[in-house]
Design a protein around this motif. Sequence first.
Motif, PDB file in Angstrom:
ATOM      1  N   ALA A   1       0.138  -5.710  12.065  1.00  0.00           N
ATOM      2  CA  ALA A   1       1.479  -5.653  11.468  1.00  0.00           C
ATOM      3  C   ALA A   1       1.414  -6.190  10.041  1.00  0.00           C
ATOM      4  O   ALA A   1       0.602  -7.069   9.728  1.00  0.00           O
ATOM      5  N   ARG A   2       2.258  -5.647   9.174  1.00  0.00           N
ATOM      6  CA  ARG A   2       2.228  -6.017   7.769  1.00  0.00           C
ATOM      7  C   ARG A   2       3.500  -6.752   7.367  1.00  0.00           C
ATOM      8  O   ARG A   2       4.485  -6.776   8.096  1.00  0.00           O
ATOM      9  N   ARG A   3       3.490  -7.326   6.184  1.00  0.00           N
ATOM     10  CA  ARG A   3       4.645  -8.092   5.697  1.00  0.00           C
ATOM     11  C   ARG A   3       5.661  -7.213   4.970  1.00  0.00           C
ATOM     12  O   ARG A   3       6.691  -7.701   4.525  1.00  0.00           O
ATOM     13  N   THR A   4       5.358  -5.950   4.811  1.00  0.00           N
ATOM     14  CA  THR A   4       6.310  -5.005   4.220  1.00  0.00           C
ATOM     15  C   THR A   4       6.348  -3.764   5.101  1.00  0.00           C
ATOM     16  O   THR A   4       5.530  -3.597   6.001  1.00  0.00           O
ATOM     17  N   ARG A   5       7.299  -2.872   4.795  1.00  0.00           N
ATOM     18  CA  ARG A   5       7.402  -1.605   5.536  1.00  0.00           C
ATOM     19  C   ARG A   5       6.583  -0.495   4.873  1.00  0.00           C
ATOM     20  O   ARG A   5       6.752   0.670   5.217  1.00  0.00           O
ATOM     21  N   GLN A   6       5.716  -0.842   3.943  1.00  0.00           N
ATOM     22  CA  GLN A   6       4.980   0.158   3.188  1.00  0.00           C
ATOM     23  C   GLN A   6       4.097   1.040   4.064  1.00  0.00           C
ATOM     24  O   GLN A   6       3.807   2.178   3.717  1.00  0.00           O
ATOM     25  N   SER A   7       3.625   0.506   5.185  1.00  0.00           N
ATOM     26  CA  SER A   7       2.700   1.260   6.043  1.00  0.00           C
ATOM     27  C   SER A   7       3.421   1.907   7.221  1.00  0.00           C
ATOM     28  O   SER A   7       2.862   2.023   8.305  1.00  0.00           O
ATOM     29  N   GLN A   8       4.651   2.319   6.994  1.00  0.00           N
ATOM     30  CA  GLN A   8       5.416   3.031   8.009  1.00  0.00           C
ATOM     31  C   GLN A   8       5.652   4.459   7.515  1.00  0.00           C
ATOM     32  O   GLN A   8       6.242   4.663   6.454  1.00  0.00           O
ATOM     33  N   TYR A   9       5.185   5.422   8.284  1.00  0.00           N
ATOM     34  CA  TYR A   9       5.258   6.825   7.884  1.00  0.00           C
ATOM     35  C   TYR A   9       5.992   7.622   8.953  1.00  0.00           C
ATOM     36  O   TYR A   9       5.626   7.587  10.128  1.00  0.00           O
ATOM     37  N   VAL A  10       7.040   8.329   8.539  1.00  0.00           N
ATOM     38  CA  VAL A  10       7.839   9.142   9.458  1.00  0.00           C
ATOM     39  C   VAL A  10       7.896  10.566   8.925  1.00  0.00           C
ATOM     40  O   VAL A  10       8.181  10.785   7.737  1.00  0.00           O
ATOM     41  N   PHE A  11       7.637  11.528   9.809  1.00  0.00           N
ATOM     42  CA  PHE A  11       7.695  12.937   9.446  1.00  0.00           C
ATOM     43  C   PHE A  11       8.639  13.658  10.401  1.00  0.00           C
ATOM     44  O   PHE A  11       8.477  13.560  11.620  1.00  0.00           O
ATOM     45  N   VAL A  12       9.628  14.330   9.851  1.00  0.00           N
ATOM     46  CA  VAL A  12      10.573  15.110  10.645  1.00  0.00           C
ATOM     47  C   VAL A  12      10.332  16.581  10.354  1.00  0.00           C
ATOM     48  O   VAL A  12      10.531  17.031   9.227  1.00  0.00           O
ATOM     49  N   ASN A  13       9.848  17.305  11.354  1.00  0.00           N
ATOM     50  CA  ASN A  13       9.467  18.714  11.175  1.00  0.00           C
ATOM     51  C   ASN A  13       8.535  18.892   9.976  1.00  0.00           C
ATOM     52  O   ASN A  13       8.659  19.823   9.177  1.00  0.00           O
ATOM     53  N   GLY A  14       7.597  17.953   9.853  1.00  0.00           N
ATOM     54  CA  GLY A  14       6.595  18.014   8.786  1.00  0.00           C
ATOM     55  C   GLY A  14       7.017  17.400   7.479  1.00  0.00           C
ATOM     56  O   GLY A  14       6.195  17.255   6.570  1.00  0.00           O
ATOM     57  N   ARG A  15       8.272  16.996   7.346  1.00  0.00           N
ATOM     58  CA  ARG A  15       8.785  16.453   6.093  1.00  0.00           C
ATOM     59  C   ARG A  15       8.718  14.921   6.121  1.00  0.00           C
ATOM     60  O   ARG A  15       9.255  14.284   7.031  1.00  0.00           O
TER      61      ARG A  15
END
Length: 592
Positions: free
Chosen positions: A243-257
């Motif tokens: 886990a990190r101290r920021t949300r920088q390493s959170q990746y979300v893709f909705v229908n490839g976007r």
Amino acid sequence: MGNIKTLSENLINQIAAGEVVERPASIVKELVENSIDAKANKIVVTIENGGKKLIKISDNGLGMDREDVLKAFERHATSKIKDLDDLFQIRTMGFRGEALASIASVAKVEIQTKRKEDAIGSKLECVGGKMSVLEEVGMSEGTVITVKDVFFNTPARQKFLKTDETEFTNITNILIDFALGYPWIAFKFINNGKVYFDLEITDDLSFRISQVLGKDIAKKLLNVDFFGVDPKVTGYVGRPEIARRTRQSQYVFVNGRAIRDAFISNAVMEAFHSLLPERKFPMFILFLELDPMLVDVNVHPRKTEVRFAYKNTIYSMVKGAVKATLEKQHIIPEIDDVARSYWNNEKAYGAKNPLAESLPVAGVEKNLNSGNLKRFNESSEINKALSFTKIFLDINSSSDSNHVKVLGQVKLSYILAYDGEGLFIVDQHAAHERILYQKLIRTAEQKTPAKQLLLVPELVQLSVAELAMLRQNQSIFNNIGFDMEEFGQDSFQITAVPAVIKNSNIKEIFINILDDISAGKMAHKIQDPEHEIICYTACRSAIKFGQKLELSEQIALIEELEKQSQKSTCPHGRPTMIRLTFDELEKRFGRK
């Protein structure tokens, strides 16, 4: 004559560019999306001066014919949608038909393109919204778009661009989104003539993650596989220890976007619940696939926000998918950060471990029944009381009424002290951060950093973005006392650290500093990159909030703080101490 006038087409495009083309990274995003929509499986991005001087996007996609090239720079001209119904069935990256017209209105743009079935390609230039004559050009299948001198005709916009390094980092982050979302596309990124990454095509997402985020991270990811009707949730979540101290390493893709959505992030956070240390955020790469009718991507021109038709359902599905993954893997919370730092300090430096001293040893614990356990606790309380009495007598033995005297630590976070004028409550982390900051500043100014050599070099494996940031700022790190060198394709080896850093968990400190640089937490306050990195280093190396300190350590901290020329705030601007004078106390108690 009336006051209302119809704006020119070029001015309309420049106004639209204010929303679509915010910075060079926005241009890269729009053009790479076009390449993806053109079915390219190889995309090369070349930039100079953080994209301000040059952005070049080359792909091997379908290309365009002569007629389409001429229409490409027209506003709201697109091949992605034809009528209103299409707007609710969007499966392409682009659809608004604004990008090229907006970019061409504030930059010098050249497009070269060729279809597979055409013998010759087409070339067209557009400078500040004015098109040249269409020419023929020999080239292979695909499209090459070159953008030069961003905002050359709008100097006011140029002033709001950040440094080359910051703009480079923004572009890197955009390309990482694409690389993770499309592992079946090869991506190459060149900055100022240097190749920063060259990712081969793969059908294995976990391999692409290891290419982009590093092998160490990839090994600690858990597979998420939830095949609902709408949405289908797949991807990976990181184990609690990464886990990190920021949300920088959170990746979300909705229908490839790729999108940025606190709503999805909160759903994942709730799934982790108590598994994460305080102020830590889980790492994840999640893909949501659902009927386009159930998600509105036409919320903002930059297309990084979406609106879900059934928001609560999406939240529950994401939370459930992640929670099921964690339960399936029997995830057990790791020892918390404070405890871990104590164990690491003892192992590395042979220091006294106050946490270890507070725990009963195994042999004692086995022989304690309920009766002598009570006596054990009572004797501990007596010892605490006697210890406090001794401290109180010792610190009051001084005859100097102006000397600061330490009373003790409160909640393992604050130090209570007093002098001849009143009481002090000191934030131990903020105070130590200020002390380290001042020392690192002096070190940087003298250009002769005091270092401590590591007995065993620390090997730190980094993601593509972290490697890019470190290469950009390596001279600054060297100037404040870090010695490091590249080790293989995706790692740096640290052989020395600033002498003021006493924490043994060098790898964690270093990763956290890079996280801070990426998040740009202090960019609005500090424009000097060296001072910014010094701030981050001081913050991440300082005594932690919630860390137990011996009385001698508390006294040393207060004495060191007293020596600082600026001691009232930490580098972030938070107070290091709160003062309550005896005069105020007497008023509070009604004596005045």
